[in-house]
Design a protein around this motif. Structure first.
Motif, mmCIF file in Angstrom:
data_model
loop_
_atom_site.group_PDB
_atom_site.id
_atom_site.type_symbol
_atom_site.label_atom_id
_atom_site.label_comp_id
_atom_site.label_asym_id
_atom_site.label_seq_id
_atom_site.Cartn_x
_atom_site.Cartn_y
_atom_site.Cartn_z
ATOM 1 N N VAL A 166 0.598 -1.236 -0.011
ATOM 2 C CA VAL A 166 -0.088 -0.014 -0.048
ATOM 3 C C VAL A 166 0.946 1.126 -0.062
ATOM 4 O O VAL A 166 2.046 1.148 0.144
ATOM 5 N N ARG A 167 0.230 2.431 -0.380
ATOM 6 C CA ARG A 167 1.025 3.585 -0.181
ATOM 7 C C ARG A 167 0.675 4.390 1.165
ATOM 8 O O ARG A 167 1.250 5.277 1.258
ATOM 9 N N VAL A 168 -0.552 4.096 1.750
ATOM 10 C CA VAL A 168 -1.059 4.635 3.009
ATOM 11 C C VAL A 168 -1.237 3.581 3.871
ATOM 12 O O VAL A 168 -1.921 2.692 3.681
ATOM 13 N N ALA A 169 -0.514 3.746 5.178
ATOM 14 C CA ALA A 169 -0.898 2.675 6.181
ATOM 15 C C ALA A 169 -0.987 3.734 7.593
ATOM 16 O O ALA A 169 -0.014 4.013 8.227
ATOM 17 N N GLY A 170 -2.158 3.777 7.817
ATOM 18 C CA GLY A 170 -2.506 4.526 8.887
ATOM 19 C C GLY A 170 -1.936 6.218 8.723
ATOM 20 O O GLY A 170 -2.522 6.841 7.787
ATOM 21 N N ARG A 171 -0.920 6.536 9.551
ATOM 22 C CA ARG A 171 -0.498 7.909 9.411
ATOM 23 C C ARG A 171 0.580 7.934 8.732
ATOM 24 O O ARG A 171 1.762 9.132 8.745
ATOM 25 N N VAL A 172 1.022 6.851 8.095
ATOM 26 C CA VAL A 172 2.406 6.910 7.168
ATOM 27 C C VAL A 172 1.889 7.026 5.614
ATOM 28 O O VAL A 172 1.406 5.889 5.286
ATOM 29 N N LEU A 173 2.668 7.484 4.941
ATOM 30 C CA LEU A 173 2.385 7.697 3.460
ATOM 31 C C LEU A 173 3.781 7.524 3.096
ATOM 32 O O LEU A 173 4.934 7.927 3.351
ATOM 33 N N PHE A 174 3.782 6.859 1.600
ATOM 34 C CA PHE A 174 4.973 6.487 0.866
ATOM 35 C C PHE A 174 4.885 7.275 -0.329
ATOM 36 O O PHE A 174 3.995 7.451 -0.915
ATOM 37 N N VAL A 175 6.237 7.568 -0.648
ATOM 38 C CA VAL A 175 6.317 8.494 -1.973
ATOM 39 C C VAL A 175 7.859 8.278 -2.614
ATOM 40 O O VAL A 175 8.731 7.732 -1.766
ATOM 41 N N GLY A 176 7.881 8.525 -3.840
ATOM 42 C CA GLY A 176 9.207 7.953 -4.524
ATOM 43 C C GLY A 176 9.438 6.705 -4.556
ATOM 44 O O GLY A 176 8.335 5.876 -4.791
ATOM 45 N N ASP A 177 10.670 6.060 -4.774
ATOM 46 C CA ASP A 177 10.727 4.722 -4.693
ATOM 47 C C ASP A 177 10.429 3.866 -3.761
ATOM 48 O O ASP A 177 10.052 2.664 -3.752
ATOM 49 N N ALA A 178 10.185 4.464 -2.356
ATOM 50 C CA ALA A 178 9.566 3.619 -1.406
ATOM 51 C C ALA A 178 8.425 3.405 -1.481
ATOM 52 O O ALA A 178 7.780 2.507 -0.846
ATOM 53 N N ALA A 179 7.357 4.161 -2.711
ATOM 54 C CA ALA A 179 5.982 3.783 -2.593
ATOM 55 C C ALA A 179 6.032 2.436 -3.644
ATOM 56 O O ALA A 179 4.743 2.025 -3.886
ATOM 57 N N GLY A 180 7.051 2.099 -4.257
ATOM 58 C CA GLY A 180 7.085 1.101 -5.231
ATOM 59 C C GLY A 180 7.663 1.448 -6.444
ATOM 60 O O GLY A 180 7.479 2.453 -7.059
ATOM 61 N N TYR A 181 8.445 0.504 -7.062
ATOM 62 C CA TYR A 181 9.171 0.959 -8.204
ATOM 63 C C TYR A 181 9.308 -0.370 -9.233
ATOM 64 O O TYR A 181 9.348 -1.416 -8.782
ATOM 65 N N VAL A 182 9.198 -0.019 -10.383
ATOM 66 C CA VAL A 182 9.003 -1.281 -11.567
ATOM 67 C C VAL A 182 10.460 -1.112 -11.971
ATOM 68 O O VAL A 182 11.215 -2.293 -11.962
ATOM 69 N N ASP A 183 11.178 -0.230 -12.548
ATOM 70 C CA ASP A 183 12.136 -0.192 -13.429
ATOM 71 C C ASP A 183 12.621 1.060 -13.812
ATOM 72 O O ASP A 183 11.716 2.036 -14.077
ATOM 73 N N ALA A 184 13.969 1.430 -14.218
ATOM 74 C CA ALA A 184 14.420 2.689 -14.725
ATOM 75 C C ALA A 184 14.240 2.649 -16.057
ATOM 76 O O ALA A 184 14.721 3.723 -16.664
ATOM 77 N N LEU A 185 13.638 1.645 -16.938
ATOM 78 C CA LEU A 185 13.718 1.420 -18.252
ATOM 79 C C LEU A 185 13.118 2.712 -19.108
ATOM 80 O O LEU A 185 13.606 3.176 -20.018
ATOM 81 N N THR A 186 12.118 3.210 -18.530
ATOM 82 C CA THR A 186 11.505 4.399 -18.949
ATOM 83 C C THR A 186 11.782 5.699 -18.623
ATOM 84 O O THR A 186 11.244 6.691 -19.076
#
Length: 341
Positions: A245-265
């Motif tokens: 998830v990107r939101v876990a209670g009062r913690v929110l994730f952004v950037g690579d921490a939110a999930g990352y596929v690849d640098a290809l594009t």
């Protein structure tokens, strides 16, 4: 009370801090490393990312580029797609991070030299690194310690080869006003113009081998490069990282921490800066849970196109046809480049 405690002083964390400060929130960034922070990165900002940074009042030193060129690393056959909405920007990672840090300080953002751990959530606040805030923003990178501490890292997909990135700078004048992407049977090499006498070369590969071994797979590119004895190589990986998830209670994730596929594009930095704005908008409106859907919508094209290209790259019968197909369909290739731009 602090409104946003941001874990991580890289581009995603600092962009979040700037968005927050501009929205009138009290923001503190926790980052144990001194500025500027370097890391393996393709160092190319797509046009939308350049615009987002300008809207934040961030001026980044670098060299404009005007499109993307795919090349066969052996034959030189190529396809080129030019941007229709303005140039991208080749910018050293250290220059980008320093510019963001300077803007954040200008806006009154406080930076503390602390590592965020021991996260504890309550009904109205979150405590971490000895600080209490209304929300914690985890912008702590590809292998996010906060994501791991909260048990939110999704397991790797069985049978899928891990990908790694390596980057080295060369003191040579750029020979193209595009980012060039060289393809071999097992890897890609990105050449990004960074200044009048500097380029960055980043290699993406499934094989763990020294940079020079990887570079030898691209003879046309290798022939253009001077010897770089002692030039540092930065590495990162495995690149694919998933968060439940990107939101876990009062913690929110952004950037690579939110999930990352690849640098290809090459969309990672643009997505991080844009998502940071959505995160702050949702928090300021008192509806932080809406950020999950906002992130999914923002990242949809990045996730779909990157995953599709990775799938094709992993098919032996298709991998060698990517550049020839792009060359035969220049209009389609240009449209795809501008979707990413």
């Amino acid at each position: 009370m602090i409104d946003l405690l941001v874990a991580g002083g890289g581009p995603a964390g600092l962009a979040t801090a700037i968005h927050g400060a501009l929205a009138g929130l009290e923001v503190v960034v926790a980052e144990p490393r001194p500025t500027p922070i370097d890391k393996a990165c393709g160092e190319g900002l797509m046009p939308a990312g350049v615009r987002r940074l300008a809207e934040l009042g961030v001026t980044v030193p670098g060299r404009p580029f005007h499109g993307i060129r795919y090349l066969d690393g052996t034959t030189g056959r190529h396809a080129e797609g030019l941007f229709r909405t303005g140039p991208g920007l080749g910018a050293r990672r250290t220059g980008l991070q320093a510019a963001l840090a300077g803007r954040a300080v200008q806006l009154g953002v406080r930076v503390v030299a602390r590592r965020v751990e021991g996260v504890r959530q309550g009904p109205d606040s979150v405590v971490a690194a000895g600080l209490t805030a209304r929300y914690l923003v985890a912008a702590d990178g590809l292998h996010s310690p906060v994501r791991r501490e909260l048990g939110l890292a999704a397991p790797p997909v069985p049978g899928r080869a891990a990908r790694y990135g390596l980057r080295r700078h060369y003191a040579v004048a750029p020979w193209s006003d595009c980012v060039e992407v060289y393809w071999s049977d097992r890897a890609e090499a990105y050449v990004t113009p960074l200044g009048p006498d500097r380029i960055g070369v980043a290699v993406l590969t499934t094989e763990q081998a020294p940079f020079d071994v990887q570079l030898a797979r691209f003879p046309l590119l290798s022939a253009r490069l001077p010897a770089a004895p002692g030039a540092p190589v930065r590495g990162a990986g495995p690149l694919r990282q998933s968060s439940r998830v990107r939101v876990a209670g009062r913690v929110l994730f952004v950037g690579d921490a939110a999930g990352y596929v690849d640098a290809l594009t090459g969309e990672g930095l643009t997505l991080a800066v844009t998502a940071a704005g959505e995160l702050v908008r949702c928090v300021r409106a008192g509806r932080p849970r809406e950020y999950e859907q906002a992130w999914l919508e923002l990242s949809r094209s990045y996730r779909a196109l990157t995953a599709s290209l990775l799938w094709a790259r992993g098919q032996p019968r298709l991998a060698g046809r990517i550049v020839p197909l792009a060359a035969r369909l220049p209009g389609v290739f240009t449209r795809l480049v501008n979707v990413l731009a």
